[in-house]
Motif scaffolding. Structure first.
Motif, PDB file in Angstrom:
ATOM      1  N   LEU A 178       2.593   6.235  -1.837  1.00  0.00           N
ATOM      2  CA  LEU A 178       3.662   7.232  -1.748  1.00  0.00           C
ATOM      3  C   LEU A 178       4.688   7.104  -2.861  1.00  0.00           C
ATOM      4  O   LEU A 178       5.526   7.993  -3.025  1.00  0.00           O
ATOM      5  CB  LEU A 178       4.358   7.118  -0.388  1.00  0.00           C
ATOM      6  N   GLY A 179       4.635   6.006  -3.608  1.00  0.00           N
ATOM      7  CA  GLY A 179       5.536   5.840  -4.736  1.00  0.00           C
ATOM      8  C   GLY A 179       4.844   6.114  -6.052  1.00  0.00           C
ATOM      9  O   GLY A 179       5.067   7.149  -6.688  1.00  0.00           O
ATOM     10  N   TYR A 180       3.952   5.214  -6.446  1.00  0.00           N
ATOM     11  CA  TYR A 180       3.308   5.344  -7.757  1.00  0.00           C
ATOM     12  C   TYR A 180       2.334   6.523  -7.809  1.00  0.00           C
ATOM     13  O   TYR A 180       2.444   7.391  -8.682  1.00  0.00           O
ATOM     14  CB  TYR A 180       2.579   4.055  -8.105  1.00  0.00           C
ATOM     15  N   ARG A 181       1.391   6.576  -6.888  1.00  0.00           N
ATOM     16  CA  ARG A 181       0.361   7.635  -6.950  1.00  0.00           C
ATOM     17  C   ARG A 181       0.970   9.019  -6.779  1.00  0.00           C
ATOM     18  O   ARG A 181       0.698   9.934  -7.554  1.00  0.00           O
ATOM     19  CB  ARG A 181      -0.698   7.382  -5.876  1.00  0.00           C
ATOM     20  N   TYR A 188       0.835  -1.216   0.000  1.00  0.00           N
ATOM     21  CA  TYR A 188       0.000   0.000   0.000  1.00  0.00           C
ATOM     22  C   TYR A 188       0.861   1.255   0.000  1.00  0.00           C
ATOM     23  O   TYR A 188       0.600   2.216  -0.743  1.00  0.00           O
ATOM     24  CB  TYR A 188      -0.930  -0.012   1.212  1.00  0.00           C
ATOM     25  N   LEU A 189       1.919   1.273   0.838  1.00  0.00           N
ATOM     26  CA  LEU A 189       2.789   2.454   0.902  1.00  0.00           C
ATOM     27  C   LEU A 189       3.504   2.694  -0.421  1.00  0.00           C
ATOM     28  O   LEU A 189       3.636   3.843  -0.863  1.00  0.00           O
ATOM     29  CB  LEU A 189       3.805   2.288   2.031  1.00  0.00           C
ATOM     30  N   VAL A 190       3.980   1.619  -1.053  1.00  0.00           N
ATOM     31  CA  VAL A 190       4.662   1.766  -2.342  1.00  0.00           C
ATOM     32  C   VAL A 190       3.703   2.330  -3.387  1.00  0.00           C
ATOM     33  O   VAL A 190       4.064   3.212  -4.177  1.00  0.00           O
ATOM     34  CB  VAL A 190       5.251   0.420  -2.804  1.00  0.00           C
ATOM     35  N   PRO A 214       5.358  16.421 -11.334  1.00  0.00           N
ATOM     36  CA  PRO A 214       5.608  15.283 -10.433  1.00  0.00           C
ATOM     37  C   PRO A 214       6.949  14.627 -10.729  1.00  0.00           C
ATOM     38  O   PRO A 214       7.426  14.630 -11.868  1.00  0.00           O
ATOM     39  CB  PRO A 214       4.427  14.345 -10.735  1.00  0.00           C
ATOM     40  N   ILE A 215       7.557  14.055  -9.700  1.00  0.00           N
ATOM     41  CA  ILE A 215       8.932  13.584  -9.820  1.00  0.00           C
ATOM     42  C   ILE A 215       9.041  12.148 -10.320  1.00  0.00           C
ATOM     43  O   ILE A 215      10.149  11.658 -10.532  1.00  0.00           O
ATOM     44  CB  ILE A 215       9.669  13.720  -8.475  1.00  0.00           C
ATOM     45  N   GLY A 216       7.932  11.448 -10.498  1.00  0.00           N
ATOM     46  CA  GLY A 216       7.994  10.085 -11.021  1.00  0.00           C
ATOM     47  C   GLY A 216       8.064   9.040  -9.923  1.00  0.00           C
ATOM     48  O   GLY A 216       8.410   9.321  -8.773  1.00  0.00           O
ATOM     49  N   THR A 255       3.375   9.943  -9.828  1.00  0.00           N
ATOM     50  CA  THR A 255       2.778  10.235 -11.135  1.00  0.00           C
ATOM     51  C   THR A 255       1.805  11.413 -11.110  1.00  0.00           C
ATOM     52  O   THR A 255       1.650  12.096 -12.122  1.00  0.00           O
ATOM     53  CB  THR A 255       2.051   8.997 -11.672  1.00  0.00           C
ATOM     54  N   THR A 256       1.147  11.648  -9.968  1.00  0.00           N
ATOM     55  CA  THR A 256       0.173  12.746  -9.898  1.00  0.00           C
ATOM     56  C   THR A 256       0.647  13.900  -9.025  1.00  0.00           C
ATOM     57  O   THR A 256       0.093  14.992  -9.100  1.00  0.00           O
ATOM     58  CB  THR A 256      -1.176  12.243  -9.357  1.00  0.00           C
ATOM     59  N   GLY A 257       1.649  13.653  -8.172  1.00  0.00           N
ATOM     60  CA  GLY A 257       2.101  14.676  -7.243  1.00  0.00           C
ATOM     61  C   GLY A 257       1.471  14.574  -5.875  1.00  0.00           C
ATOM     62  O   GLY A 257       1.972  15.158  -4.916  1.00  0.00           O
ATOM     63  N   SER A 258       0.353  13.825  -5.765  1.00  0.00           N
ATOM     64  CA  SER A 258      -0.370  13.770  -4.499  1.00  0.00           C
ATOM     65  C   SER A 258      -0.656  12.333  -4.097  1.00  0.00           C
ATOM     66  O   SER A 258      -1.161  11.544  -4.904  1.00  0.00           O
ATOM     67  CB  SER A 258      -1.696  14.536  -4.597  1.00  0.00           C
TER      68      SER A 258
END
Length: 217
Positions: free
Chosen positions: A137-140, A132-134, A165-167, A143-146
Motif C-alpha cells: 500500500l506504500g511502495y507498490r 507487507y502492508l508498507v 501516482p502519488i508516490g 509508484t504504480t497507482g495500484s
C-alpha cells in the motif's frame, strides 16, 4: 542637397522613410507559436480522462463496492500472516501447576501462559505483516497507482491534479490517515469510507484531504 550613391551589393533603394522591410521567416520553419491563452489552456496530462476544467461523470470513477473488494484482497495476506503467528502462540502455551501444601490442602492451582516461542512467533508475524502492508500500500501503490487488490480489481489511485501516482511517501500518509481515523473514532472512520456512496467523484474523506481519486485502469 546632392544625391548619395546607392549602397554596394545591388540592394534596391530604400523606400520612402528610410527603412527596409522586415526579413522573411527562416527556411524550414515559421515564426514561434503564440503563447497560450490567459489562465492556461494546455491539454490535460497524458491519461487524464477529460479536458481542461471538464467535469467527469460519476461513472468515470471506481465504484465503492469495487474498492471494498480490493481492500479485502489487500488485507487477506496480512491477516493470514498474523493469524499464523497467533496460532503458534496459542499452540505453544505452557501450563504451570502449584500444589497447596498448607494445612488446608486446597489441591493444585494451575495457570497457562504464553511461551517464549509463541510470543516471538507473534511479534515476528506482526512485523512481517506490517512490512507487507508498507510494500503493497506504500511502495507498490505509490509508484504504480495500484496495490495487489487494486490491480486485480482493475483500478488505480492517482492525484486529482496530475493524474499520476502519488508516490511512496504520500501513499503511506494516505493509509495512515485511515488508521488514525479508525483508532480515534469508529464513526469517523465509517463515514470516511462510506463517503463514496454519495460523493460525485466517489472519493472517501481521505481522498479529499490527499486530493486523490480512484479511476479504472
Amino acid at each position: 542637397m546632392t544625391d548619395q550613391p546607392p549602397p554596394p551589393g545591388n540592394y534596391p533603394p530604400p523606400p520612402p522613410g528610410g527603412s527596409y522591410p522586415p526579413p522573411p521567416p527562416p527556411q524550414g520553419g515559421g515564426y514561434p507559436p503564440p503563447p497560450p491563452p490567459q489562465g492556461g489552456g494546455y491539454p490535460p496530462p497524458a491519461g487524464a480522462p477529460g479536458g481542461p476544467g471538464a467535469a467527469l461523470p460519476t461513472d468515470a470513477y471506481t465504484p465503492w463496492g469495487t474498492r471494498v473488494l480490493a481492500w479485502l484482497i489487500d488485507y487477506v495476506p496480512y491477516m493470514i500472516i498474523v493469524g499464523i503467528g497467533y496460532g503458534i502462540e496459542l499452540a505453544t502455551q505452557e501450563t504451570v501447576c502449584v500444589t497447596d501444601m498448607s494445612e488446608y490442602e486446597l489441591g493444585d492451582f494451575c495457570s497457562s501462559g504464553n511461551s517464549t516461542l509463541g510470543v516471538t512467533a507473534l511479534i515476528l508475524s506482526v512485523v512481517i505483516g506490517l512490512a507487507y502492508l508498507v510494500w503493497n500500500l506504500g511502495y507498490r501503490q505509490g509508484t504504480t497507482g495500484s496495490s495487489i487488490g487494486k490491480s486485480i480489481m482493475k483500478f488505480k489511485i492517482v492525484s486529482e491534479k496530475t493524474w499520476q501516482p502519488i508516490g511512496f511517501g504520500m501513499s503511506v500518509v494516505r493509509e495512515l490517515c485511515y488508521m488514525v481515523a479508525s483508532a480515534a473514532c469508529g464513526i469517523l472512520w465509517l463515514v470516511a469510507v462510506l463517503f463514496p456512496l454519495w460523493d460525485a467523484k466517489r472519493q472517501t474523506l481521505v481522498d479529499k484531504i490527499i486530493t486523490t481519486v480512484a479511476v479504472p485502469l
